[in-house]
Design a protein around this motif. Structure first.
Motif, PDB file in Angstrom:
ATOM      1  N   ALA A 176       3.307   5.579   9.685  1.00 46.19           N
ATOM      2  CA  ALA A 176       4.640   5.485   8.985  1.00 46.19           C
ATOM      3  C   ALA A 176       5.113   6.943   8.527  1.00 46.19           C
ATOM      4  O   ALA A 176       6.331   6.754   7.863  1.00 46.19           O
ATOM      5  CB  ALA A 176       5.559   4.594   8.423  1.00 46.19           C
ATOM      6  N   THR A 177       4.577   7.937   8.331  1.00 43.27           N
ATOM      7  CA  THR A 177       4.449   9.201   7.175  1.00 43.27           C
ATOM      8  C   THR A 177       5.316   8.528   6.253  1.00 43.27           C
ATOM      9  O   THR A 177       6.270   9.031   5.200  1.00 43.27           O
ATOM     10  CB  THR A 177       5.410   9.794   8.044  1.00 43.27           C
ATOM     11  N   TRP A 178       4.789   7.099   5.141  1.00 43.42           N
ATOM     12  CA  TRP A 178       4.822   7.058   4.408  1.00 43.42           C
ATOM     13  C   TRP A 178       6.463   6.829   3.761  1.00 43.42           C
ATOM     14  O   TRP A 178       6.906   6.625   3.089  1.00 43.42           O
ATOM     15  CB  TRP A 178       4.441   8.367   3.033  1.00 43.42           C
ATOM     16  N   LEU A 183       3.880  17.615   9.833  1.00 39.90           N
ATOM     17  CA  LEU A 183       4.355  16.224   9.236  1.00 39.90           C
ATOM     18  C   LEU A 183       3.906  15.403   8.792  1.00 39.90           C
ATOM     19  O   LEU A 183       4.575  14.750   7.723  1.00 39.90           O
ATOM     20  CB  LEU A 183       4.036  15.633  10.757  1.00 39.90           C
ATOM     21  N   THR A 184       2.614  15.864   7.964  1.00 42.13           N
ATOM     22  CA  THR A 184       1.651  14.800   6.793  1.00 42.13           C
ATOM     23  C   THR A 184       1.794  15.364   6.454  1.00 42.13           C
ATOM     24  O   THR A 184       1.841  14.796   4.650  1.00 42.13           O
ATOM     25  CB  THR A 184       0.794  15.076   8.124  1.00 42.13           C
ATOM     26  N   GLU A 235       0.872  -0.837   0.313  1.00 44.26           N
ATOM     27  CA  GLU A 235       0.021  -0.109   0.095  1.00 44.26           C
ATOM     28  C   GLU A 235       0.818   1.264   0.205  1.00 44.26           C
ATOM     29  O   GLU A 235      -0.012   1.876  -0.332  1.00 44.26           O
ATOM     30  CB  GLU A 235      -0.844   0.076   1.294  1.00 44.26           C
ATOM     31  N   LEU A 236       2.004   1.045   0.542  1.00 45.72           N
ATOM     32  CA  LEU A 236       2.776   2.562   0.403  1.00 45.72           C
ATOM     33  C   LEU A 236       3.681   2.465  -0.149  1.00 45.72           C
ATOM     34  O   LEU A 236       2.772   3.866  -1.447  1.00 45.72           O
ATOM     35  CB  LEU A 236       3.817   1.729   1.488  1.00 45.72           C
ATOM     36  N   VAL A 237       3.796   2.115  -1.563  1.00 49.78           N
ATOM     37  CA  VAL A 237       3.793   2.309  -2.754  1.00 49.78           C
ATOM     38  C   VAL A 237       3.036   2.596  -4.183  1.00 49.78           C
ATOM     39  O   VAL A 237       3.050   3.595  -4.429  1.00 49.78           O
ATOM     40  CB  VAL A 237       4.423   0.878  -3.576  1.00 49.78           C
ATOM     41  N   ALA A 238       1.835   1.707  -3.204  1.00 54.15           N
ATOM     42  CA  ALA A 238       0.278   2.812  -4.214  1.00 54.15           C
ATOM     43  C   ALA A 238       0.142   3.908  -4.148  1.00 54.15           C
ATOM     44  O   ALA A 238       0.037   5.218  -5.025  1.00 54.15           O
ATOM     45  CB  ALA A 238      -1.100   1.920  -3.599  1.00 54.15           C
ATOM     46  N   GLU A 239       0.064   4.230  -3.098  1.00 55.57           N
ATOM     47  CA  GLU A 239       0.391   5.839  -2.083  1.00 55.57           C
ATOM     48  C   GLU A 239       1.004   6.998  -2.686  1.00 55.57           C
ATOM     49  O   GLU A 239       1.424   7.663  -2.533  1.00 55.57           O
ATOM     50  CB  GLU A 239      -0.619   5.575  -0.283  1.00 55.57           C
TER      51      GLU A 239
END
Length: 299
Positions: free
Chosen positions: A225-227, A282-283, A22-26
């Protein structure tokens, strides 16, 4: 304590696999809320394959392929038909819950041989680290590989560029839609692997909705994990440790009611998201700027 640490590494594996995908997709700018559904389809496909063929390797591949197919459906609807990504992801989860229940109704209560584990007679630390199946090590390796891919390769830079500003990427000649489709497909395969791990190793049997919300925790883990892949790994271990408290709490001196310990992983997820959301800077600094925004190429 040794048994607790081993169980944490095992429980973290499906979270780590799904969250890494999901991290890669986002990071490519796509928000896919269908992780729970993809994990369930992966779980039932893997279990059905293992039960009918007896092959663990084929079962793992079937789980990944099922997640990939679900992600392909999402990509077609959200990236080509331009449907709302959040609504499409939610529909994918609902579809996955229903379809997995239908496919798996003949396998309820059945069991399969769990994935083979290493058996190394060594020190306590060695047993914690060297007594797992291949998917545990693969999950960690893939997380590290994704970190290197995103930061050290040209393709990773292209993916991050598309996730931050797809219009600028398109102007530079980047194949925005292709990059996003590939990222979504990778995320689906990883979610399918996470589901396969649940039905082949974590609890080698099939039960309806056996993911028990892990897909949603994986989604929250990416934000927590803030991507960043390294933080995804640490976060997966943290959430797994919290989830295992209900089984090992008394052993390590925790005397809270079992019901509270059972809900602790989800409570920890909510608290983590609240803490992260309070730090808007941060976000904003780490989140892909174009996440969830549809891309329409100029004709």
């Amino acid at each position: 304590m040794e048994a607790f640490l081993i169980s944490v590494l095992i429980a973290a594996t499906p979270l780590l696999l799904a969250a890494t995908g999901e991290l890669v997709a986002e990071r490519s700018g796509v928000l896919n809320l269908g992780v729970e559904g993809m994990m369930l389809i992966g779980a039932v496909a893997a279990f059905a394959t293992a039960f009918t063929t007896g092959s663990s390797a084929l079962a793992v591949l079937a789980g990944a392929a099922a997640g990939l197919a679900m992600a392909g459906l999402f990509a077609w609807i959200a990236l080509f038909l331009m449907a709302n990504q959040m609504a499409t992801g939610l529909a994918l989860t609902i579809f996955g819950i229903g379809a997995s229940g239908l496919i798996g109704q003949g396998f309820v209560g059945e069991t399969v041989e769990p994935l083979a584990r290493l058996s190394v007679e060594t020190t306590s630390v060695g047993r914690v680290l060297l007594s797992h199946d291949a998917l545990v090590y693969l999950a960690v390796a893939l997380c590290g590989g994704v970190g290197l891919f995103l930061t050290r390769t040209r393709a990773g830079l292209m993916l991050r560029a598309v996730g931050d500003n797809h219009d600028a990427g398109h102007a530079l000649g980047l194949p925005v839609r292709l990059i996003r489709v590939l990222a979504v497909l990778f995320g689906g395969a990883m979610a399918g692997l996470g589901g396969a791990y649940l039905s082949l190793a974590y609890t080698p049997m099939w039960g309806e909705e056996m993911t028990a919300g892990r897909g949603w925790i994986a989604l929250a883990l990416v934000v927590f994990a803030t991507w960043r892949p390294g933080r995804v790994l640490l976060g997966a271990w943290f959430f797994a440790a919290v989830s295992q408290m209900q089984f090992y709490g008394q052993e390590i001196g925790i005397t809270l009611p079992s019901q509270f310990l059972a809900m602790a992983p989800y409570l920890a997820t909510i608290i983590a998201l609240v803490i992260i959301s309070r730090d808007a800077l941060l976000t904003k600094t780490h989140a892909p700027a174009a996440i969830g925004r549809p891309f329409r190429a100029e004709r």
